[in-house]
Design a protein around this motif. Structure first.
Motif, PDB file in Angstrom:
ATOM      1  N   ALA A 236      91.077  14.114  40.373  1.00  0.00           N
ATOM      2  CA  ALA A 236      90.438  13.437  41.506  1.00  0.00           C
ATOM      3  C   ALA A 236      88.936  13.669  41.520  1.00  0.00           C
ATOM      4  CB  ALA A 236      91.058  13.931  42.812  1.00  0.00           C
ATOM      5  N   LEU A 237      88.509  14.859  41.138  1.00  0.00           N
ATOM      6  CA  LEU A 237      87.084  15.196  41.124  1.00  0.00           C
ATOM      7  C   LEU A 237      86.317  14.269  40.185  1.00  0.00           C
ATOM      8  CD1 LEU A 237      84.743  17.165  41.827  1.00  0.00           C
ATOM      9  CD2 LEU A 237      85.444  18.523  39.844  1.00  0.00           C
ATOM     10  N   GLY A 238      86.812  14.121  38.950  1.00  0.00           N
ATOM     11  CA  GLY A 238      86.130  13.266  37.986  1.00  0.00           C
ATOM     12  C   GLY A 238      86.044  11.828  38.461  1.00  0.00           C
ATOM     13  N   MET A 266      88.743   9.817  32.973  1.00  0.00           N
ATOM     14  CA  MET A 266      89.950  10.086  32.180  1.00  0.00           C
ATOM     15  C   MET A 266      89.599  10.836  30.907  1.00  0.00           C
ATOM     16  SD  MET A 266      92.386   6.722  32.400  1.00  0.00           S
ATOM     17  CE  MET A 266      93.756   7.617  31.666  1.00  0.00           C
ATOM     18  N   ARG A 267      90.410  11.821  30.575  1.00  0.00           N
ATOM     19  CA  ARG A 267      90.193  12.608  29.371  1.00  0.00           C
ATOM     20  C   ARG A 267      91.324  12.391  28.378  1.00  0.00           C
ATOM     21  NH1 ARG A 267      86.130  12.463  31.027  1.00  0.00           N
ATOM     22  NH2 ARG A 267      84.579  14.038  31.545  1.00  0.00           N
ATOM     23  N   PHE A 298      98.659   9.740  38.283  1.00  0.00           N
ATOM     24  CA  PHE A 298      97.653   9.931  39.320  1.00  0.00           C
ATOM     25  C   PHE A 298      96.517   8.926  39.169  1.00  0.00           C
ATOM     26  CE2 PHE A 298      94.776  13.136  41.667  1.00  0.00           C
ATOM     27  CZ  PHE A 298      95.214  12.654  42.895  1.00  0.00           C
ATOM     28  N   VAL A 299      96.173   8.609  37.915  1.00  0.00           N
ATOM     29  CA  VAL A 299      95.134   7.619  37.639  1.00  0.00           C
ATOM     30  C   VAL A 299      95.556   6.254  38.199  1.00  0.00           C
ATOM     31  CG1 VAL A 299      94.232   6.193  35.754  1.00  0.00           C
ATOM     32  CG2 VAL A 299      93.977   8.662  35.671  1.00  0.00           C
ATOM     33  N   GLY A 300      96.817   5.901  38.010  1.00  0.00           N
ATOM     34  CA  GLY A 300      97.309   4.634  38.530  1.00  0.00           C
ATOM     35  C   GLY A 300      97.177   4.550  40.041  1.00  0.00           C
TER      36      GLY A 300
END
Length: 312
Positions: A236-238, A266-267, A298-300
């Motif tokens: 969430a921070l990124g 995203m990493r 979580f990205v979705g």
């Protein structure tokens, strides 16, 4: 079923592909651990296929947007790793290996899958591809250097080994893919629909092979809840940092904000897993394994919230 339909379904299934790989890897364990070396090859295939979508002209055009590129790279490789180091040190003061695992997560190159999410949310595809490639080419220097500067001195580091691994997994396949794209652009465009499923299979195999090497060392329990929560905070921070700076700080247009948010936030956790299982102990790899389980899902959720139609 048409291949295009299958590809669309496989893209939607991305949030569950990585957890499935973790479960299979843990289940198979030592029976396939001896094949871990193939993980580097499969990851190189992922990178090569991704680079087939990138032309030198796209990169040259995107590189002219110096402010945008610098913002993403500074956030991804300076601000976020520093903030993650601080938060992880506060959360796990007695576990330098955990802290190093989170530093590895935050300093690894931009995820190739960020391009998929960028296209799903109608971002600037050329900008995303250029950022992925540029960050990829810089990764053999940036990632080991960041880990060396921020990781606890008690954690052993193989600086040269990580550089060589990143060269073979990411940099060389990327350059080869772009050269093939330059030589046979139409063929690459036509082959994309056939190669996308191959990418998903290779990603699954990378996760299975490298998680299998940890199966005898990891026993999941409620003690890992802080690691899960910390992973969610890091993701969430990124996202929120780059989203806020790009939208409200430098006032980029929507398509650019989408690309910047996904690429900067995203990493390439599959690459982090390869490095973690090759050069670090199981405790360092644990935040990475948990990150694999959480990032895509979580990205979705974050992408759907930040880039909903009524949010712009």
């Amino acid at each position: 079923m048409k291949l295009s339909t299958f590809n669309a379904l496989s893209d939607k299934a991305m949030p569950v592909i990585t957890p499935i790989g973790v479960v299979i890897g843990l289940a198979l364990g030592s029976r396939i651990a001896a094949y871990k070396g193939w993980g580097t090859f499969f990851f190189a295939c992922i990178t090569f296929i991704g680079a087939l979508q990138i032309s030198f002209a796209q990169v040259a055009k995107a590189l002219k947007r110096l402010r945008t590129i610098v913002l993403v790279l500074v956030c991804a490789h300076v601000l976020i790793p520093l903030m993650v180091k601080l938060l992880a040190s506060l959360a796990f003061p007695a576990s330098p290996s955990y802290v190093t695992g989170f530093i590895l997560l935050s300093s690894i190159p931009i995820a190739v899958t960020s391009f998929v999410w960028t296209t799903i949310h109608k971002g600037d595809a050329a900008l995303a591809l250029a950022l992925i490639l540029l960050d990829t080419l810089l990764s053999p220097i940036l990632t080991p250097l960041t880990i060396r500067l921020l990781a606890d001195s008690s954690v052993a580091l193989d600086f040269q080994g990580m550089m060589v691994s990143l060269l073979f997994m990411i940099v060389i396949p990327s350059i080869l893919g772009m050269l093939v794209k330059h030589a046979a652009s139409d063929a690459c465009n036509n082959a994309r629909v056939y190669l996308n499923p191959v990418t998903k299979v290779c990603m699954l195999l990378v996760i299975i092979l490298h998680v299998a090497t940890l199966s005898g060392m990891l026993e999941f329990s409620v003690a890992y809840i802080p690691l899960i929560l910390m992973n969610l905070v890091v993701i969430a921070l990124g996202f929120t940092l780059i989203y806020t700076l790009s939208r409200y700080g430098v006032h980029e247009d929507r398509s650019s904000v989408v690309s910047m948010t996904f690429t900067g936030g995203m990493r390439n956790i599959s690459a982090a897993l390869v490095l973690a299982t090759t050069y670090f102990d199981a405790a360092t790899a644990l935040p990475v394994v948990i990150g694999i389980l959480l990032q895509q899902t979580f990205v979705g959720i974050l992408g759907s919230r930040l880039f909903a139609k009524d949010a712009w």
